[in-house]
Design a protein around this motif. Structure first.
Motif, mmCIF file in Angstrom:
data_model
loop_
_atom_site.group_PDB
_atom_site.id
_atom_site.type_symbol
_atom_site.label_atom_id
_atom_site.label_comp_id
_atom_site.label_asym_id
_atom_site.label_seq_id
_atom_site.Cartn_x
_atom_site.Cartn_y
_atom_site.Cartn_z
ATOM 1 N N ASP A 153 0.811 -1.218 0.000
ATOM 2 C CA ASP A 153 0.000 0.000 0.000
ATOM 3 C C ASP A 153 0.846 1.271 0.000
ATOM 4 O O ASP A 153 0.492 2.254 -0.661
ATOM 5 C CB ASP A 153 -0.942 -0.003 1.204
ATOM 6 C CG ASP A 153 -2.080 -0.995 1.059
ATOM 7 O OD1 ASP A 153 -2.736 -1.296 2.069
ATOM 8 O OD2 ASP A 153 -2.311 -1.466 -0.076
ATOM 9 N N SER A 154 1.945 1.261 0.724
ATOM 10 C CA SER A 154 2.716 2.487 0.893
ATOM 11 C C SER A 154 3.415 2.958 -0.373
ATOM 12 O O SER A 154 3.869 4.108 -0.424
ATOM 13 C CB SER A 154 3.741 2.320 2.015
ATOM 14 O OG SER A 154 4.682 1.312 1.683
ATOM 15 N N VAL A 155 3.509 2.106 -1.397
ATOM 16 C CA VAL A 155 4.198 2.517 -2.631
ATOM 17 C C VAL A 155 3.240 2.677 -3.806
ATOM 18 O O VAL A 155 3.667 3.085 -4.893
ATOM 19 C CB VAL A 155 5.329 1.537 -3.011
ATOM 20 C CG1 VAL A 155 6.284 1.350 -1.841
ATOM 21 C CG2 VAL A 155 4.775 0.198 -3.483
ATOM 22 N N LYS A 156 1.983 2.341 -3.596
ATOM 23 C CA LYS A 156 1.007 2.474 -4.691
ATOM 24 C C LYS A 156 0.928 3.915 -5.163
ATOM 25 O O LYS A 156 0.858 4.844 -4.367
ATOM 26 C CB LYS A 156 -0.362 1.992 -4.227
ATOM 27 C CG LYS A 156 -0.476 0.495 -4.075
ATOM 28 C CD LYS A 156 -1.868 0.070 -3.612
ATOM 29 C CE LYS A 156 -1.958 -1.428 -3.473
ATOM 30 N NZ LYS A 156 -3.281 -1.862 -2.964
ATOM 31 N N GLY A 157 0.960 4.077 -6.460
ATOM 32 C CA GLY A 157 0.910 5.401 -7.058
ATOM 33 C C GLY A 157 2.280 6.022 -7.278
ATOM 34 O O GLY A 157 2.417 6.946 -8.072
ATOM 35 N N GLY A 158 3.300 5.486 -6.605
ATOM 36 C CA GLY A 158 4.644 6.036 -6.751
ATOM 37 C C GLY A 158 5.608 5.083 -7.436
ATOM 38 O O GLY A 158 6.532 5.502 -8.126
ATOM 39 N N PHE A 159 5.417 3.788 -7.220
ATOM 40 C CA PHE A 159 6.298 2.767 -7.795
ATOM 41 C C PHE A 159 5.564 2.005 -8.896
ATOM 42 O O PHE A 159 4.361 1.778 -8.801
ATOM 43 C CB PHE A 159 6.727 1.766 -6.732
ATOM 44 C CG PHE A 159 7.674 2.298 -5.684
ATOM 45 C CD1 PHE A 159 7.908 3.654 -5.521
ATOM 46 C CD2 PHE A 159 8.335 1.408 -4.845
ATOM 47 C CE1 PHE A 159 8.771 4.127 -4.550
ATOM 48 C CE2 PHE A 159 9.203 1.873 -3.865
ATOM 49 C CZ PHE A 159 9.413 3.227 -3.707
ATOM 50 N N THR A 160 6.324 1.588 -9.914
ATOM 51 C CA THR A 160 5.768 0.772 -10.979
ATOM 52 C C THR A 160 6.717 -0.379 -11.278
ATOM 53 O O THR A 160 7.894 -0.158 -11.558
ATOM 54 C CB THR A 160 5.557 1.591 -12.259
ATOM 55 O OG1 THR A 160 4.689 2.700 -11.995
ATOM 56 C CG2 THR A 160 4.925 0.721 -13.350
ATOM 57 N N ILE A 161 6.191 -1.594 -11.205
ATOM 58 C CA ILE A 161 6.980 -2.769 -11.554
ATOM 59 C C ILE A 161 6.627 -3.188 -12.972
ATOM 60 O O ILE A 161 5.474 -3.074 -13.399
ATOM 61 C CB ILE A 161 6.730 -3.929 -10.558
ATOM 62 C CG1 ILE A 161 7.718 -5.069 -10.783
ATOM 63 C CG2 ILE A 161 5.290 -4.419 -10.619
ATOM 64 C CD1 ILE A 161 7.680 -6.135 -9.691
#
Length: 114
Positions: free
Chosen positions: A60-68
């Motif tokens: 949850d804490s990286v959703k919207g900022g990280f993309t795999i």
């Protein structure tokens, strides 16, 4: 299966980094590739995973900022990290899971600091 990660470094808060990981050896056509991290004094935690077929999943804490993402022609997985903050500082590990087992890369350090 061997994994080689790269792309870590020092970045200022709000900055971006792109991690790359290449798998070699007996990589199966169906697998799950992912990124995990371990911060000092904390347990290793999943950051994002992406199966051969299916949707990626993120903590949850990286959703919207990280993309795999992944490139199966090269057996590679990537992690684009935007809007980094100091809480993202950790050693990042790539992983591949397939029916023969779970395999880990050597880790790459990400430090977010001004």
């Amino acid at each position: 299966v061997q994994l080689q990660a790269s792309g870590g470094g020092l970045v200022q808060p709000g900055g971006s980094l792109r991690l790359s990981c290449e798998a070699s050896g007996k990589v199966y056509s169906r697998n799950v590739m992912g990124w995990y991290r371990r911060a000092p004094g904390k347990e290793r935690e999943v950051v994002a995973i992406i199966p051969t077929h299916g949707n990626a999943d993120y903590r949850d804490s990286v959703k919207g900022g990280f993309t795999i993402s992944r490139d199966d022609t090269k057996n590679m997985v990537f992690l684009q990290m935007n809007s980094l903050n100091p809480e993202d500082s950790a050693v990042y590990y790539c992983n591949i899971w397939q029916t023969s087992g779970s395999y880990w890369g050597q880790g790459t350090q990400v430090t977010v600091s001004s």
